[in-house]
Scaffold this active site. Structure first.
Site, PDB file in Angstrom:
ATOM      1  N   THR A 118       0.845  -1.190   0.000  1.00 51.28           N
ATOM      2  CA  THR A 118       0.000   0.000   0.000  1.00 51.28           C
ATOM      3  C   THR A 118       0.880   1.238   0.000  1.00 51.28           C
ATOM      4  OG1 THR A 118      -1.742   1.197   1.200  1.00 51.28           O
ATOM      5  CG2 THR A 118      -0.185  -0.047   2.536  1.00 51.28           C
ATOM      6  N   HIS A 129       2.541 -11.630  14.096  1.00 49.72           N
ATOM      7  CA  HIS A 129       3.632 -12.146  14.925  1.00 49.72           C
ATOM      8  C   HIS A 129       3.460 -13.615  15.273  1.00 49.72           C
ATOM      9  CE1 HIS A 129       7.246 -11.636  16.994  1.00 49.72           C
ATOM     10  NE2 HIS A 129       6.945 -10.658  17.845  1.00 49.72           N
TER      11      HIS A 129
END
Length: 398
Positions: free
Chosen positions: A317, A369
């Protein structure tokens, strides 16, 4: 002929009538744009498949199931004749009602006038009585100090009702696309262990290459050489080295992808969409730019298809096109990472012990994560930085 909501993908079950471009009863020709439909993923246009008169059955703003009939087209002269007959019947009916109403009004006029005269007389008598009482009271209280009369223009105006929110705010229902965007962003926050790492890249060489080859590149390929193609190529190389960034979680398994379908986030009028560039490992700089230009054109004309948005193993993006210097991009589930580009800004940096001015871009990598460790995330972003700062490693096919 029925005008139905078409099937646009397995996961799309309903659509909202965003806007009718033709009116009910209007003559249309084959190929004319009838309306815009909006699903929770894309907008699309419906065109007339035949000549005739349009009869709208579902109004703007209503949501209907895929396959539902939203209008009909009465084909050929038959439809037009039906329209004329309907108008004639309506006019005749209005004429009959008008004559009947006039007669009834005439019959009721006389007693109505008498009633009004009586009410007016009673109101006048009541007013005179009040004035007489007021004069008598004034005589009684003549010994008391009285305030001078107030001119009409100086009188305090009557207090208006307390203002409400009318005109100060507007309430509009969310579009299906905006609802879907909100839902996915919330899911990304709630269902992933999202973390972001940052770095910066010196864009000097990329800018120099673009300036040197822009004219010949555009002449040969029909599109400009933008920044996105550099980052797509750099991402492919980095994803090959850090396979977890190109993977996703499926239940208790990790699915590693050995292909590189990269989504490019594009801000559209109705919300953010992420069309996907397929098999980017096999695309040249020119092919990347050409496909991006084609997607932008599709988005402008509401021609984006469900197949353009499906899949994707990684997303990029570019908030820099809006002037953003730094941000934390949000994941696009089920993908595990998203790269954020930002505006290029000249600022002082240290090179070989000296302070120099360089065109710098902040980079951000948001990642899940649960599947990607900090070491891998930092290493991936560092590799992106290296490839962008020395783009000669990536072959430019001029």
């Amino acid at each position: 002929m029925d005008v139905k909501v078409p099937e646009v993908g397995e996961s799309v079950h309903e659509a909202q009538i965003a806007h009718w471009h033709k009116k009910d009863g209007e003559q249309v020709s084959e190929g004319d744009l009838l309306c815009e439909l909006e699903t929770d993923k894309i907008s699309l246009e419906l065109n007339a498949d035949a000549d005739g008169v349009l009869r709208i059955e579902v109004e703007e703003g209503e949501t209907v199931k895929v396959g539902a009939v939203i209008a009909t087209i009465e084909e050929g002269e038959e439809g037009a004749n039906k329209k004329d007959e309907g108008q004639q019947e309506e006019e005749e009916e209005k004429g009959e009602k008008g004559e009947k109403g006039e007669k009834e009004e005439k019959e009721e006029k006389e007693p109505k006038e008498e009633k009004e005269e009586k009410e007016e007389k009673e109101e006048k008598e009541e007013k005179e009585e009040k004035e007489e009482k007021g004069a008598a009271r004034k005589e009684r209280d003549s010994g008391k100090k009285t305030a001078p009369p107030v001119a009409a223009g100086d009188r305090e105006p009557p207090k208006s009702p307390a203002k409400d929110d009318q005109g100060r705010s507007t309430r509009r229902p969310m579009t299906n696309i905006r609802k879907r965007i909100a839902q996915r962003l919330l899911e990304a926050r709630q269902q992933t262990a999202m973390l972001t790492t940052f770095n910066e890249a010196d864009m000097s060489r990329v800018l120099a290459l673009r300036k040197k080859h822009q004219e010949s590149f555009e002449k040969r390929h029909g599109v400009k050489l933008g920044f996105m193609s550099f980052f797509v190529k750099a991402s492919v190389e980095a994803l090959k080295e850090f396979e977890e960034v190109n993977a996703r979680i499926d239940g208790d398994d990790i699915v590693y992808h050995h292909f590189y379908d990269i989504g490019i986030a594009v801000g559209a009028e109705k919300g953010l969409v992420v069309p996907v560039l397929r098999d980017c490992e096999h695309l040249s700089f020119a092919e990347i730019e050409q496909q991006l230009a084609a997607y932008v054109e599709k988005i402008k004309n509401n021609k984006l298809e469900m197949s353009d948005l499906e899949g994707g193993t990684f997303t990029i993006t570019n908030g820099g096109v809006y002037g953003s210097l730094n941000s934390t991009p949000i994941l696009n589930p089920p993908q595990s990472a998203v790269l954020g580009m930002h505006a290029i800004q000249e600022r002082p940096v240290v090179r070989d012990g000296e302070i120099v001015i360089r065109p710098m871009m902040n980079l951000a990598l948001s990642y899940d994560h649960r599947i990607i460790d900090g070491r891998q995330a930092v290493g991936f972003l560092k590799r992106i930085k290296e490839l962008v700062e020395e783009p000669e490693e990536m072959l430019l096919e001029m």
